[in-house]
Structure formats: C-alpha cells, structure tokens
Design a protein around this motif. Structure first.
Motif, PDB file in Angstrom:
ATOM      1  N   GLU A   8       0.946  -1.327   0.161  1.00  0.00           N
ATOM      2  CA  GLU A   8       0.022  -0.116  -0.113  1.00  0.00           C
ATOM      3  C   GLU A   8       0.950   1.247   0.033  1.00  0.00           C
ATOM      4  N   MET A   9       2.162   1.202   1.059  1.00  0.00           N
ATOM      5  CA  MET A   9       2.636   2.396   0.848  1.00  0.00           C
ATOM      6  C   MET A   9       3.405   2.451  -0.746  1.00  0.00           C
ATOM      7  N   PHE A  10       3.886   1.378  -1.258  1.00  0.00           N
ATOM      8  CA  PHE A  10       4.233   1.297  -2.590  1.00  0.00           C
ATOM      9  C   PHE A  10       3.377   1.863  -3.529  1.00  0.00           C
ATOM     10  N   ALA A  11       1.942   1.658  -3.573  1.00  0.00           N
ATOM     11  CA  ALA A  11       1.037   2.114  -4.336  1.00  0.00           C
ATOM     12  C   ALA A  11       0.817   3.589  -4.098  1.00  0.00           C
ATOM     13  N   LEU A  12       0.936   3.996  -2.875  1.00  0.00           N
ATOM     14  CA  LEU A  12       0.814   5.254  -2.488  1.00  0.00           C
ATOM     15  C   LEU A  12       1.781   6.205  -3.286  1.00  0.00           C
ATOM     16  N   LEU A  13       3.222   5.787  -3.056  1.00  0.00           N
ATOM     17  CA  LEU A  13       4.271   6.427  -3.794  1.00  0.00           C
ATOM     18  C   LEU A  13       4.245   6.576  -5.080  1.00  0.00           C
ATOM     19  N   ALA A  14       3.872   5.408  -5.684  1.00  0.00           N
ATOM     20  CA  ALA A  14       3.865   5.580  -7.199  1.00  0.00           C
ATOM     21  C   ALA A  14       2.787   6.605  -7.778  1.00  0.00           C
ATOM     22  N   LEU A  15       1.426   6.566  -7.228  1.00  0.00           N
ATOM     23  CA  LEU A  15       0.578   7.361  -7.533  1.00  0.00           C
ATOM     24  C   LEU A  15       0.827   8.662  -7.298  1.00  0.00           C
ATOM     25  N   PHE A  16       1.310   8.997  -6.019  1.00  0.00           N
ATOM     26  CA  PHE A  16       1.825  10.430  -5.767  1.00  0.00           C
ATOM     27  C   PHE A  16       2.622  10.979  -6.711  1.00  0.00           C
ATOM     28  N   GLN A  17       3.824  10.223  -6.917  1.00  0.00           N
ATOM     29  CA  GLN A  17       4.799  10.792  -7.798  1.00  0.00           C
ATOM     30  C   GLN A  17       4.053  10.830  -9.297  1.00  0.00           C
ATOM     31  N   LEU A  18       3.315   9.958  -9.830  1.00  0.00           N
ATOM     32  CA  LEU A  18       2.491  10.156 -10.930  1.00  0.00           C
ATOM     33  C   LEU A  18       1.873  11.574 -11.023  1.00  0.00           C
ATOM     34  N   GLY A  19       1.102  11.675  -9.986  1.00  0.00           N
ATOM     35  CA  GLY A  19       0.272  13.056  -9.857  1.00  0.00           C
ATOM     36  C   GLY A  19      -0.298  13.623 -11.117  1.00  0.00           C
ATOM     37  N   THR A  20      -0.366  14.886 -11.201  1.00  0.00           N
ATOM     38  CA  THR A  20      -0.768  15.404 -12.387  1.00  0.00           C
ATOM     39  C   THR A  20       0.434  15.650 -13.310  1.00  0.00           C
ATOM     40  N   THR A  21       1.541  14.999 -12.957  1.00  0.00           N
ATOM     41  CA  THR A  21       2.721  15.172 -13.778  1.00  0.00           C
ATOM     42  C   THR A  21       2.634  14.015 -14.951  1.00  0.00           C
ATOM     43  N   LEU A  22       1.558  13.196 -14.781  1.00  0.00           N
ATOM     44  CA  LEU A  22       1.588  12.296 -16.008  1.00  0.00           C
ATOM     45  C   LEU A  22       0.600  12.844 -17.244  1.00  0.00           C
ATOM     46  N   ILE A  23      -0.007  14.107 -16.758  1.00  0.00           N
ATOM     47  CA  ILE A  23      -0.920  14.729 -17.676  1.00  0.00           C
ATOM     48  C   ILE A  23      -0.181  15.593 -18.590  1.00  0.00           C
ATOM     49  N   PHE A  24       0.767  16.468 -17.706  1.00  0.00           N
ATOM     50  CA  PHE A  24       1.504  17.711 -18.359  1.00  0.00           C
ATOM     51  C   PHE A  24       2.690  16.754 -19.056  1.00  0.00           C
ATOM     52  N   GLY A  25       3.380  17.847 -20.018  1.00  0.00           N
ATOM     53  CA  GLY A  25       4.433  17.252 -20.560  1.00  0.00           C
ATOM     54  C   GLY A  25       5.800  17.517 -19.417  1.00  0.00           C
ATOM     55  N   PHE A  26       5.989  16.697 -18.677  1.00  0.00           N
ATOM     56  CA  PHE A  26       7.326  16.578 -17.948  1.00  0.00           C
ATOM     57  C   PHE A  26       8.385  16.712 -18.646  1.00  0.00           C
ATOM     58  N   SER A  27       9.183  17.687 -18.257  1.00  0.00           N
ATOM     59  CA  SER A  27      10.596  18.117 -18.827  1.00  0.00           C
ATOM     60  C   SER A  27      10.478  18.551 -20.497  1.00  0.00           C
ATOM     61  N   SER A  28       9.345  19.046 -20.646  1.00  0.00           N
ATOM     62  CA  SER A  28       9.124  19.497 -21.931  1.00  0.00           C
ATOM     63  C   SER A  28      10.110  20.409 -22.641  1.00  0.00           C
ATOM     64  N   ASP A  29      10.863  21.116 -21.623  1.00  0.00           N
ATOM     65  CA  ASP A  29      11.920  22.216 -21.898  1.00  0.00           C
ATOM     66  C   ASP A  29      12.817  21.538 -22.863  1.00  0.00           C
ATOM     67  N   ALA A  30      13.025  20.069 -22.400  1.00  0.00           N
ATOM     68  CA  ALA A  30      13.963  19.324 -23.059  1.00  0.00           C
ATOM     69  C   ALA A  30      13.852  19.022 -24.460  1.00  0.00           C
ATOM     70  N   GLY A  31      12.572  19.247 -25.067  1.00  0.00           N
ATOM     71  CA  GLY A  31      12.420  18.906 -26.377  1.00  0.00           C
ATOM     72  C   GLY A  31      12.076  17.241 -26.567  1.00  0.00           C
ATOM     73  N   ARG A  32      12.631  17.107 -27.667  1.00  0.00           N
ATOM     74  CA  ARG A  32      12.528  15.508 -27.952  1.00  0.00           C
ATOM     75  C   ARG A  32      13.090  14.592 -27.000  1.00  0.00           C
ATOM     76  N   ASP A  33      14.141  15.273 -26.303  1.00  0.00           N
ATOM     77  CA  ASP A  33      14.801  14.395 -25.450  1.00  0.00           C
ATOM     78  C   ASP A  33      14.150  14.415 -24.104  1.00  0.00           C
ATOM     79  N   ALA A  34      12.986  14.766 -23.830  1.00  0.00           N
ATOM     80  CA  ALA A  34      12.483  15.128 -22.525  1.00  0.00           C
ATOM     81  C   ALA A  34      12.531  13.653 -21.924  1.00  0.00           C
ATOM     82  N   TRP A  35      12.241  12.457 -22.682  1.00  0.00           N
ATOM     83  CA  TRP A  35      12.140  11.240 -21.963  1.00  0.00           C
ATOM     84  C   TRP A  35      13.551  10.745 -21.551  1.00  0.00           C
ATOM     85  N   ILE A  36      14.727  11.376 -21.885  1.00  0.00           N
ATOM     86  CA  ILE A  36      16.071  11.326 -21.332  1.00  0.00           C
ATOM     87  C   ILE A  36      15.934  12.112 -19.913  1.00  0.00           C
TER      88      ILE A  36
END
Length: 364
Positions: A8-36
């Motif tokens: 349950e702690m694992f699930a809380l941590l994973a969902l907390f860290q995903l948060g609304t970050t999953l919706i927005f373009g995380f690290s979008s300032d890096a352009g096509r290298d955002a995934w890196i």
C-alpha cells in the motif's frame, strides 16, 4: 496506531509521484529529449527519496516535522518545522487549481470551476476522515487499474500506427545542456522532492524490513512511466507540438484511429482523477499530521478539516490564468521554495546527524 502494508505504501508512492505530472509534458523544455531528462530525474530522484528514508531511520523513526526540533532544539527547529505543513497546504491548493482548470476543458465543460473544486475537495475530506488506511487501500486498488489503462492506451496507439520514432532523432542532437536544465531543479524537485512527505507516511507502515526496496521500486516505476509517456508523446506529435501543448497526455489519446474505439479521453480522466485524488489526499494528510505534532493535538481529523479549508481558500485566490499557474510552477517554486525545503534543509539535517548523536552519547 493505524498501519498500512508495504504494498500500500508502494502504491501510494507511485501514484503520488505520477500525480498530475502524468498529464502535463514533464521535462518538455528538453524537447524531443524529454524522455532522457525524465529518466535521469528518476534515477537522481530515487536517490533523493532514499536519503529521506535514511534520515527517517537514522532519527529512530521520527517523522519529518520532528526532525528539526530533534536536531536544532525547540527554538530553531519548531519554526523550521512549521514551514512544511504550510507548504503542503499550498501544494494541495495547486492540485485543486489543476482540477478546476482541467475538468472544464475535458469533461465538465459547462460546470463552474468552483463547484468542481468544492466537490473534489469534499470527496478527499470524506476519505481522509476515515484515516490513512482508507487512502492506502484505495491506492492499492487503483494502481493496477492505472497500469492496465496505460497498457491499453499504448496498445491501441501502436496498433493505429500513431508512433513515429524518427521524431526522437537525433538523440541529444541539441546537446546535453537543455537536458540537464530540465533535470535541475524542476525535474528532480517536482514529484521526487515532494516525496519528502513520505517521511510521515513511513511511520504508518507495519513492517519496515525491506522498506528501502519498496520505496525505490515505487519511485522507479512512477518515474520511468513518466519518461515513457514523454517518449510516446514526442514520437506521436513531434518536438514542436509536444513543447507547445499544456497536457499532451490527453491529446495523445485522440491520435488513435481505430473505428470501434471511441472516447478514449476516459482513460485520461482516470489518470487525472485517481492521481490528483491520491496526491491531494497525501498533501492534506501530511499537513494535518504536521499540525497535530506542532500544536500537540490528539487527532488528525480536526487538522484535516482545517488544512483542507486553508487549501481551498488559497486555491481560490491563486492566479486566474492557467499559463501563469504553470509558469509559477516551473520558474518560481522550484528555485525559491522546493530547493530550500526539499534539498537544503534535509541536507543540513543529514550533515547534523553525527553531531547530534555524538552529543547524545556524551550526555549518557
């Protein structure tokens, strides 16, 4: 005392860290290298969260708000400790604002945003009054649902020929400068630095053996999921479109051209509702626990209501423009708030631990 399992702690941590970050373009300032940039942020972020866990264990299981009085004494430590519940309330207010902005442009077009904010917060308060066990059990149920939805989304998009991995090339073609700029400080502080709240949640875990492995696992799962979404969004839209979009995860769902599947936006709504619910709940619960310790209360429930009402007031007085809302999150908070709170202060505690234990040894 209320207890939760390591899963349950694992699930809380994973969902907390995903948060609304999953919706927005995380690290979008890096352009096509955002995934890196997201992948690098994840590796450093896992190390940062494990440092928080180390401090938690080294202080004998003291919660975050107790670290500073224990290290620095009452007169210096207590004012420092008060900064954290105030920050958690502010972070919860930002989640309320995210919900108020995103719901009207996705599914509730004609619903006033203040009604959305009140209703969403009301559900969060109702769950929190049941205790952390309720939130933890919900997280344990929702985590597989999120990843089943994610696998379904990727499968549908891949089947419809959405991905063009040539859009990822050349890898690091603009150099590593913009990648590292996306990593520090926003990539590391957002999501991973915020996980300092688990220095409160860890005290509720029933079995602490192997806690580091579960903590690192939850962080890596969430971080690499965000990196994967960045990779897919860039391959689907190209660099320019990805950087200009406010929430590419929603737009990505519209790229599927399989005729017998409609309204894939529902998957995006699942991401938003579940992750925002968990993240806001933990912000408010952490604030409530901190307030209880600081004022010597016996129960979190009155503090939950107090923290929630404060967060609602702050959210209603924030900037009206969503663009300004994002600019504050990217340019102001990381440097002026998150770095001092999530890195500098815990770093001072970490360095002061040997001195504190040496002084305690002299007294005995």
């Amino acid at each position: 005392m209320t207890r939760i399992s390591k899963y349950e702690m694992f699930a809380l941590l994973a969902l907390f860290q995903l948060g609304t970050t999953l919706i927005f373009g995380f690290s979008s300032d890096a352009g096509r290298d955002a995934w890196i940039a997201s992948g690098i942020s994840t590796l450093f972020g896992a190390g940062l969260v494990l440092i928080y866990l180390f401090i938690f264990k080294a202080t004998g299981g003291l919660t975050l708000v107790e670290w500073f009085p224990w290290i620095f004494g009452k007169w210096l430590g207590a004012p420092l400790a008060w900064l954290f519940p105030l920050l958690f309330i502010y972070n919860a207010a930002r989640i309320i604002s995210d919900v108020r902005f995103l719901f009207p442009v996705t599914i509730l077009n004609r619903t006033p945003d203040w009604i959305i904010g009140f209703t969403f917060l009301g559900v969060v308060i109702y769950a929190l009054l049941g205790g952390i066990e309720v939130i933890a059990r919900l997280a344990g149920f929702f985590l597989p649902l999120i990843y089943i939805s994610l696998i379904m989304e990727i499968t549908l998009l891949a089947t419809s020929g959405t991905f063009h991995f040539a859009n990822l090339l050349p890898v690091a073609g603009e150099g590593w400068g913009r990648i590292w700029k996306a990593v520090w400080p926003l990539g590391l502080m957002q999501t991973f630095g915020e996980s300092i709240e688990f220095a409160i949640i860890w005290s509720y875990v029933a079995q602490k053996k192997g806690l580091a492995l579960w903590t690192a696992g939850g962080t890596l799962l969430a971080g690499f999921s965000i990196a994967l979404m960045d990779l897919l969004a860039v391959s689907g839209f190209g660099e320019m479109a990805f950087q200009q979009m406010m929430y590419p995860a929603f737009a990505l769902l519209k790229l599927s051209n399989i005729n017998y599947f409609d309204n894939l936006d529902a998957i995006g709504i699942i991401y938003l509702v579940v992750n925002a619910f968990i993240k806001m709940s933990l912000h408010l619960f952490s604030a409530a626990v901190c307030l209880r310790y600081l004022i010597g209360g016996k129960s979190e429930k009155p503090m939950v209501v107090t923290a929630s009402l404060m967060a609602l007031f702050v959210s209603m007085t924030m900037v009206i423009s969503f663009t300004e809302h994002l600019q504050v999150a990217k340019q102001v908070i990381p440097y002026h708030v998150w770095v001092p709170m999530f890195l500098v202060l815990p770093g001072i505690v970490l360095l002061a631990l040997p001195v504190r234990k040496w002084i305690a040894g002299l007294k005995t």
